[in-house]
Design a protein around this motif. Structure first.
Motif, PDB file in Angstrom:
ATOM      1  N   ALA A   1       0.798  -1.222   0.000  1.00 19.81           N
ATOM      2  CA  ALA A   1       0.000   0.000   0.000  1.00 19.81           C
ATOM      3  C   ALA A   1       0.834   1.277   0.000  1.00 19.81           C
ATOM      4  CB  ALA A   1      -0.943   0.016   1.212  1.00 19.81           C
ATOM      5  N   LEU A   2       2.159   1.156   0.061  1.00 23.00           N
ATOM      6  CA  LEU A   2       3.006   2.347   0.163  1.00 23.00           C
ATOM      7  C   LEU A   2       2.788   3.356  -0.963  1.00 23.00           C
ATOM      8  CD1 LEU A   2       6.453   1.000   1.429  1.00 23.00           C
ATOM      9  CD2 LEU A   2       4.868   2.542   2.613  1.00 23.00           C
ATOM     10  N   PRO A   3       2.640   2.931  -2.227  1.00 26.52           N
ATOM     11  CA  PRO A   3       2.445   3.930  -3.289  1.00 26.52           C
ATOM     12  C   PRO A   3       1.141   4.708  -3.159  1.00 26.52           C
ATOM     13  CG  PRO A   3       3.153   1.815  -4.206  1.00 26.52           C
ATOM     14  CD  PRO A   3       2.781   1.571  -2.790  1.00 26.52           C
ATOM     15  N   HIS A   4       0.241   4.253  -2.296  1.00 24.79           N
ATOM     16  CA  HIS A   4      -1.081   4.873  -2.187  1.00 24.79           C
ATOM     17  C   HIS A   4      -1.351   5.427  -0.795  1.00 24.79           C
ATOM     18  CE1 HIS A   4      -1.678   2.594  -5.911  1.00 24.79           C
ATOM     19  NE2 HIS A   4      -1.288   1.526  -5.253  1.00 24.79           N
ATOM     20  N   ASP A   5      -0.321   5.481   0.066  1.00 25.37           N
ATOM     21  CA  ASP A   5      -0.592   5.796   1.470  1.00 25.37           C
ATOM     22  C   ASP A   5      -1.222   7.165   1.672  1.00 25.37           C
ATOM     23  OD1 ASP A   5       1.753   7.167   0.850  1.00 25.37           O
ATOM     24  OD2 ASP A   5       2.777   6.652   2.724  1.00 25.37           O
ATOM     25  N   LYS A   6      -0.784   8.173   0.943  1.00 22.71           N
ATOM     26  CA  LYS A   6      -1.352   9.511   1.138  1.00 22.71           C
ATOM     27  C   LYS A   6      -2.822   9.557   0.721  1.00 22.71           C
ATOM     28  CE  LYS A   6       2.940  12.179   0.935  1.00 22.71           C
ATOM     29  NZ  LYS A   6       3.765  10.988   1.231  1.00 22.71           N
ATOM     30  N   ALA A   7      -3.161   8.882  -0.377  1.00 24.04           N
ATOM     31  CA  ALA A   7      -4.566   8.837  -0.801  1.00 24.04           C
ATOM     32  C   ALA A   7      -5.407   8.071   0.209  1.00 24.04           C
ATOM     33  CB  ALA A   7      -4.672   8.192  -2.177  1.00 24.04           C
ATOM     34  N   LEU A   8      -4.853   7.015   0.787  1.00 23.76           N
ATOM     35  CA  LEU A   8      -5.596   6.247   1.786  1.00 23.76           C
ATOM     36  C   LEU A   8      -5.839   7.071   3.041  1.00 23.76           C
ATOM     37  CD1 LEU A   8      -3.740   2.801   1.519  1.00 23.76           C
ATOM     38  CD2 LEU A   8      -5.904   3.451   0.464  1.00 23.76           C
ATOM     39  N   ILE A   9      -4.817   7.789   3.490  1.00 20.65           N
ATOM     40  CA  ILE A   9      -4.966   8.612   4.699  1.00 20.65           C
ATOM     41  C   ILE A   9      -5.987   9.722   4.464  1.00 20.65           C
ATOM     42  CG2 ILE A   9      -3.756  10.217   6.229  1.00 20.65           C
ATOM     43  CD1 ILE A   9      -1.225   8.464   5.774  1.00 20.65           C
ATOM     44  N   ALA A  10      -5.950  10.349   3.294  1.00 24.80           N
ATOM     45  CA  ALA A  10      -6.928  11.392   2.979  1.00 24.80           C
ATOM     46  C   ALA A  10      -8.338  10.826   2.956  1.00 24.80           C
ATOM     47  CB  ALA A  10      -6.593  12.035   1.637  1.00 24.80           C
ATOM     48  N   ALA A  11      -8.497   9.619   2.426  1.00 25.82           N
ATOM     49  CA  ALA A  11      -9.817   8.992   2.388  1.00 25.82           C
ATOM     50  C   ALA A  11     -10.312   8.671   3.792  1.00 25.82           C
ATOM     51  CB  ALA A  11      -9.763   7.725   1.539  1.00 25.82           C
ATOM     52  N   ILE A  12      -9.417   8.205   4.662  1.00 24.47           N
ATOM     53  CA  ILE A  12      -9.802   7.932   6.050  1.00 24.47           C
ATOM     54  C   ILE A  12     -10.243   9.206   6.746  1.00 24.47           C
ATOM     55  CG2 ILE A  12      -8.934   7.176   8.294  1.00 24.47           C
ATOM     56  CD1 ILE A  12      -7.056   5.272   6.716  1.00 24.47           C
TER      57      ILE A  12
END
Length: 216
Positions: A29-40
């Motif tokens: 998930a590292l390449p998407h971590d910022k998008a995941l955190i923003a979604a959370i």
């Protein structure tokens, strides 16, 4: 047993087999971590994190919220999925596409190409918080896998067997790691040992865990 990292090691990648039907995808998930955190953050702005009560009246140390077609809830009535957030009275936030896409991609890498989650449980751990050994068995059926994404502080993941007293192995879960389990290991007991103190550069003193399921 794998030791937790000190915080200075470079991110790991690769695939580790934990059991039949269960894999650990290091750094997936590292390449998407910022998008995941923003979604959370967007989900929590609608349905805030809260520490739920167990049926026996204890307060869970892990704070939780949900998104998707339903949310997992716990109170004096027991454990179950509910279509509405009991605190707001409104439906749970829709599952962001950033979350759904990551879960489906990880499931495919784990050997489950037909997984399409309808719920996502989001757990927030502060130092000292833990999740006791348990089975995920509140879903309607168990033919679909579980996809679990780790963000923030490292955690020690316990993965056992079908019986609570089966041998347990511990695996260090780091920021960006994803665990996928299903098939023969779908009902294996698992948990998180008390989170150790630390600071993560993206999330500070917390760990976030996304658990995707097909529940309805």
């Amino acid at each position: 047993m794998t030791d937790l990292f000190s915080g200075n090691e470079p991110p790991q990648t690769g695939r580790e087999v934990l059991a039949g039907g269960a894999v650990l995808l290091r750094g997936f998930a590292l390449p998407h971590d910022k998008a995941l955190i923003a979604a959370i953050d967007a989900v929590a702005a609608i349905s805030p994190f809260r520490n739920m009560q167990t049926p026996r009246g204890f307060t869970m140390s892990v704070a939780m919220t949900n998104c998707g077609a339903a949310g997992w809830v716990s109170d004096g009535r027991g454990y179950r999925y509910a279509s509405r957030d009991p605190e707001t009275g409104s439906p749970w936030p829709a599952m962001p596409e950033a979350l759904r896409g990551l879960a489906e991609s990880a499931a495919t890498q784990g050997g489950y190409p037909d997984f399409h989650p309808d719920v996502c449980l989001i757990n927030r751990y502060a130092p000292g918080a833990k999740l006791s050994l348990h089975q995920d068995k509140d879903e309607r059926e168990f033919t679909h896998p579980i996809v679990s994404v780790s963000l923030g502080l490292p955690a020690s993941f316990q993965f056992g067997g079908l019986r609570r007293d089966d041998p347990i192995r511990r695996h260090a879960l780091r920021h960006g790691d994803v665990v996928v389990w299903g098939g023969p290991s779908r009902l294996f007991h698992h948990g998180i040992l008390p989170l150790k103190e630390g600071t993560h550069p993206e999330l500070g003193r917390i760990r976030l865990n996304l658990t995707f399921r097909r529940a309805l």
